[in-house]
Motif scaffolding. Structure first.
Motif, PDB file in Angstrom:
ATOM      1  N   ALA A 148      -1.124 -22.301  40.982  1.00  0.00           N
ATOM      2  CA  ALA A 148      -0.738 -23.191  42.078  1.00  0.00           C
ATOM      3  C   ALA A 148       0.501 -22.639  42.771  1.00  0.00           C
ATOM      4  CB  ALA A 148      -0.457 -24.584  41.533  1.00  0.00           C
ATOM      5  N   PRO A 149       0.445 -22.402  44.091  1.00  0.00           N
ATOM      6  CA  PRO A 149       1.601 -21.867  44.814  1.00  0.00           C
ATOM      7  C   PRO A 149       2.412 -22.969  45.481  1.00  0.00           C
ATOM      8  CG  PRO A 149      -0.345 -21.644  46.168  1.00  0.00           C
ATOM      9  CD  PRO A 149      -0.778 -22.372  44.908  1.00  0.00           C
ATOM     10  N   PRO A 150       3.714 -22.775  45.667  1.00  0.00           N
ATOM     11  CA  PRO A 150       4.516 -23.736  46.437  1.00  0.00           C
ATOM     12  C   PRO A 150       3.932 -23.935  47.835  1.00  0.00           C
ATOM     13  CG  PRO A 150       5.936 -22.153  45.325  1.00  0.00           C
ATOM     14  CD  PRO A 150       4.526 -21.658  45.165  1.00  0.00           C
ATOM     15  N   ASP A 151       3.862 -25.185  48.280  1.00  0.00           N
ATOM     16  CA  ASP A 151       3.331 -25.520  49.607  1.00  0.00           C
ATOM     17  C   ASP A 151       1.904 -25.029  49.819  1.00  0.00           C
ATOM     18  OD1 ASP A 151       5.799 -26.697  50.366  1.00  0.00           O
ATOM     19  OD2 ASP A 151       6.594 -24.698  50.824  1.00  0.00           O
TER      20      ASP A 151
ATOM     21  N   SER B  38      -6.145 -16.794  32.149  1.00  0.00           N
ATOM     22  CA  SER B  38      -5.492 -18.076  31.882  1.00  0.00           C
ATOM     23  C   SER B  38      -4.093 -17.967  31.292  1.00  0.00           C
ATOM     24  CB  SER B  38      -6.369 -18.913  30.948  1.00  0.00           C
ATOM     25  OG  SER B  38      -6.301 -18.441  29.612  1.00  0.00           O
ATOM     26  N   VAL B  39      -3.651 -16.754  30.970  1.00  0.00           N
ATOM     27  CA  VAL B  39      -2.299 -16.590  30.424  1.00  0.00           C
ATOM     28  C   VAL B  39      -1.451 -15.632  31.255  1.00  0.00           C
ATOM     29  CG1 VAL B  39      -2.971 -17.169  28.065  1.00  0.00           C
ATOM     30  CG2 VAL B  39      -3.079 -14.775  28.802  1.00  0.00           C
ATOM     31  N   CYS B  40      -1.940 -15.232  32.422  1.00  0.00           N
ATOM     32  CA  CYS B  40      -1.232 -14.243  33.240  1.00  0.00           C
ATOM     33  C   CYS B  40       0.154 -14.752  33.650  1.00  0.00           C
ATOM     34  CB  CYS B  40      -2.065 -13.940  34.485  1.00  0.00           C
ATOM     35  SG  CYS B  40      -1.352 -12.685  35.571  1.00  0.00           S
ATOM     36  N   ARG B  41       1.123 -13.845  33.653  1.00  0.00           N
ATOM     37  CA  ARG B  41       2.499 -14.162  34.049  1.00  0.00           C
ATOM     38  C   ARG B  41       3.046 -13.086  34.992  1.00  0.00           C
ATOM     39  NH1 ARG B  41       4.449 -18.216  30.957  1.00  0.00           N
ATOM     40  NH2 ARG B  41       6.605 -17.766  31.562  1.00  0.00           N
ATOM     41  N   ALA B  42       2.167 -12.547  35.832  1.00  0.00           N
ATOM     42  CA  ALA B  42       2.542 -11.396  36.639  1.00  0.00           C
ATOM     43  C   ALA B  42       3.361 -11.739  37.876  1.00  0.00           C
ATOM     44  CB  ALA B  42       1.291 -10.617  37.049  1.00  0.00           C
ATOM     45  N   CYS B  43       3.329 -12.984  38.339  1.00  0.00           N
ATOM     46  CA  CYS B  43       4.017 -13.362  39.580  1.00  0.00           C
ATOM     47  C   CYS B  43       5.139 -14.347  39.257  1.00  0.00           C
ATOM     48  CB  CYS B  43       3.039 -13.978  40.572  1.00  0.00           C
ATOM     49  SG  CYS B  43       1.707 -12.862  41.087  1.00  0.00           S
ATOM     50  N   PRO B  44       6.383 -13.898  39.215  1.00  0.00           N
ATOM     51  CA  PRO B  44       7.482 -14.769  38.772  1.00  0.00           C
ATOM     52  C   PRO B  44       7.611 -16.065  39.554  1.00  0.00           C
ATOM     53  CG  PRO B  44       8.198 -12.487  38.853  1.00  0.00           C
ATOM     54  CD  PRO B  44       6.838 -12.517  39.470  1.00  0.00           C
ATOM     55  N   ARG B  45       7.441 -16.012  40.883  1.00  0.00           N
ATOM     56  CA  ARG B  45       7.581 -17.223  41.691  1.00  0.00           C
ATOM     57  C   ARG B  45       6.511 -18.249  41.328  1.00  0.00           C
ATOM     58  NH1 ARG B  45       6.446 -19.369  47.442  1.00  0.00           N
ATOM     59  NH2 ARG B  45       4.417 -18.374  47.154  1.00  0.00           N
ATOM     60  N   LEU B  46       5.285 -17.786  41.128  1.00  0.00           N
ATOM     61  CA  LEU B  46       4.200 -18.696  40.791  1.00  0.00           C
ATOM     62  C   LEU B  46       4.342 -19.248  39.380  1.00  0.00           C
ATOM     63  CD1 LEU B  46       1.051 -17.007  42.398  1.00  0.00           C
ATOM     64  CD2 LEU B  46       2.661 -18.651  43.378  1.00  0.00           C
ATOM     65  N   VAL B  47       4.762 -18.407  38.465  1.00  0.00           N
ATOM     66  CA  VAL B  47       4.989 -18.885  37.087  1.00  0.00           C
ATOM     67  C   VAL B  47       6.045 -19.981  37.083  1.00  0.00           C
ATOM     68  CG1 VAL B  47       5.858 -18.250  34.806  1.00  0.00           C
ATOM     69  CG2 VAL B  47       4.256 -16.731  35.994  1.00  0.00           C
TER      70      VAL B  47
ATOM     71  N   VAL C   3     -21.557 -18.275  43.788  1.00  0.00           N
ATOM     72  CA  VAL C   3     -20.131 -18.310  43.457  1.00  0.00           C
ATOM     73  C   VAL C   3     -19.410 -19.032  44.587  1.00  0.00           C
ATOM     74  CG1 VAL C   3     -18.017 -16.937  43.249  1.00  0.00           C
ATOM     75  CG2 VAL C   3     -20.032 -16.315  41.927  1.00  0.00           C
ATOM     76  N   ILE C   4     -18.597 -20.010  44.221  1.00  0.00           N
ATOM     77  CA  ILE C   4     -17.797 -20.783  45.169  1.00  0.00           C
ATOM     78  C   ILE C   4     -16.362 -20.309  45.053  1.00  0.00           C
ATOM     79  CG2 ILE C   4     -17.039 -23.096  45.836  1.00  0.00           C
ATOM     80  CD1 ILE C   4     -19.597 -24.078  44.234  1.00  0.00           C
ATOM     81  N   VAL C   5     -15.778 -19.884  46.162  1.00  0.00           N
ATOM     82  CA  VAL C   5     -14.423 -19.325  46.155  1.00  0.00           C
ATOM     83  C   VAL C   5     -13.486 -20.243  46.925  1.00  0.00           C
ATOM     84  CG1 VAL C   5     -12.996 -17.310  46.669  1.00  0.00           C
ATOM     85  CG2 VAL C   5     -15.423 -17.007  46.122  1.00  0.00           C
ATOM     86  N   GLY C   6     -12.387 -20.644  46.279  1.00  0.00           N
ATOM     87  CA  GLY C   6     -11.361 -21.435  46.930  1.00  0.00           C
ATOM     88  C   GLY C   6     -10.065 -20.661  47.063  1.00  0.00           C
ATOM     89  N   LEU C   7      -9.055 -21.322  47.567  1.00  0.00           N
ATOM     90  CA  LEU C   7      -7.756 -20.683  47.779  1.00  0.00           C
ATOM     91  C   LEU C   7      -6.983 -20.536  46.477  1.00  0.00           C
ATOM     92  CD1 LEU C   7      -5.151 -19.787  49.240  1.00  0.00           C
ATOM     93  CD2 LEU C   7      -4.794 -22.177  49.888  1.00  0.00           C
ATOM     94  N   ALA C   8      -6.575 -21.672  45.901  1.00  0.00           N
ATOM     95  CA  ALA C   8      -5.737 -21.673  44.703  1.00  0.00           C
ATOM     96  C   ALA C   8      -5.779 -23.071  44.102  1.00  0.00           C
ATOM     97  CB  ALA C   8      -4.291 -21.293  45.047  1.00  0.00           C
ATOM     98  N   PRO C   9      -5.423 -23.232  42.843  1.00  0.00           N
ATOM     99  CA  PRO C   9      -5.384 -24.569  42.253  1.00  0.00           C
ATOM    100  C   PRO C   9      -4.334 -25.442  42.932  1.00  0.00           C
ATOM    101  CG  PRO C   9      -5.252 -22.857  40.563  1.00  0.00           C
ATOM    102  CD  PRO C   9      -5.060 -22.172  41.878  1.00  0.00           C
ATOM    103  N   ALA C  10      -4.610 -26.732  42.994  1.00  0.00           N
ATOM    104  CA  ALA C  10      -3.624 -27.681  43.506  1.00  0.00           C
ATOM    105  C   ALA C  10      -2.580 -27.960  42.433  1.00  0.00           C
ATOM    106  CB  ALA C  10      -4.311 -28.981  43.916  1.00  0.00           C
TER     107      ALA C  10
END
Length: 284
Positions: free
Chosen positions: A164-167, A57-66, A101-108
């Motif tokens: 949450a990723p762009p698009d 919940s505190v990860c900051r590893a992906c600059p674009r996503l952050v 376990v229910i697996v989705g893509l990413a948060p909206a």
């Protein structure tokens, strides 16, 4: 080297600091991953699900996503202008000993990124949780925000990518950077796990290397995705195996066009109950 939360600059300007949210798993002392290597280290070193979800919940590893998740959290959609957004990675949640376990893509962007819980606060989640309630996997027919009393029964919900990723399109390097969080979570629940439901083709693609990493034989060739597709995976520790089920994503595009109906979704989760040995759902 990973650092602890507590960098005030990272949570300035109205962003949610760890510990400042209902049911927040993290706190000021939670270590933060700032690179793919640190994700691997912190995910692999988490001894419990609570420790793991706090670190997720505190990860900051992906600059674009952050940058994107925080931009959305600060600008907000007009309909939610008066609300505070979570704006951090959305951790897995639900039973600590799930059969499913229910697996989705990413948060909206304005769903989980706003509410702090995956598939919560958007139309896809409304459709999904109504089905989970009807089939006995959720105690309420709706999921509004963290802390609303919703609870999963014999089930756990995760995303292949936690931010949450762009698009709604994570890049391959972001998927790969995030993968150790999923692997670690599956590893911590593998003893009780009997069924995995993949919501959409992206989750279906992500599950095979993750299950392989926790000891399950990877099918060759990779099975084709389809609604209701089933693949049984086995491991030396789980000779009865885990069944992976494909399910069309309950996106608005799919539900509005009838590609996914309530009956279709219920059938998937009733099948999951049967495979998990859970019997009929309780009367609602």
């Amino acid at each position: 080297m990973n650092s602890q939360v507590g960098n005030e600059e990272e949570y300035a300007g109205g962003l949610v600091a760890p510990g400042d949210w209902p049911d927040d798993p993290a706190g000021p002392g939670t270590p933060v991953a700032h690179s793919a290597a640190e994700v691997t280290e912190l995910a692999g070193g988490a001894a419990t699900l609570h420790e793991l979800t706090a670190r997720q919940s505190v990860c900051r590893a992906c600059p674009r996503l952050v940058a994107w998740r925080e931009h959305v959290a600060l600008t907000r959609r007009r309909a939610f202008r008066g609300e505070r957004y979570w704006g951090r990675p959305v951790p897995g949640w639900g039973s600590d000993r799930p059969r499913l376990v229910i697996v989705g893509l990413a948060p909206a962007a304005h769903g989980g990124n706003r509410t702090g819980r995956v598939f919560t606060g958007d139309r896809s989640g409304d459709f999904l949780f109504a089905s989970l309630y009807r089939t006995g996997f959720a105690v309420q027919p709706a999921s509004v925000t963290a802390g609303d009393g919703q609870r999963l029964v014999d089930a756990r919900m995760v995303a292949a990518v936690r931010c949450a990723p762009p698009d709604n399109k994570p890049e391959p390097v972001e998927r790969d950077t995030c993968a150790p969080w999923l692997v670690a979570e599956l590893g911590l629940v593998a003893a009780d796990l009997r069924v995995v439901v993949c919501l959409g083709g992206y989750a279906w693609q992500a599950i095979w290397p993750a299950m392989s990493s926790v000891g399950f034989a990877r099918p060759r060739p990779r099975p084709a995705f389809g609604h209701g597709a089933e693949v049984r995976l086995t491991s030396p520790e789980a000779p009865d195996g885990v069944v992976v089920i494909g399910c069309y994503h309950p996106s608005q595009q799919n539900t509005f066009t009838g590609r996914v109906t309530p009956a279709m979704l219920d059938a998937i989760f009733l099948r999951a109950r049967a495979l998990a040995g859970l019997g009929d759902p309780p009367a609602t």
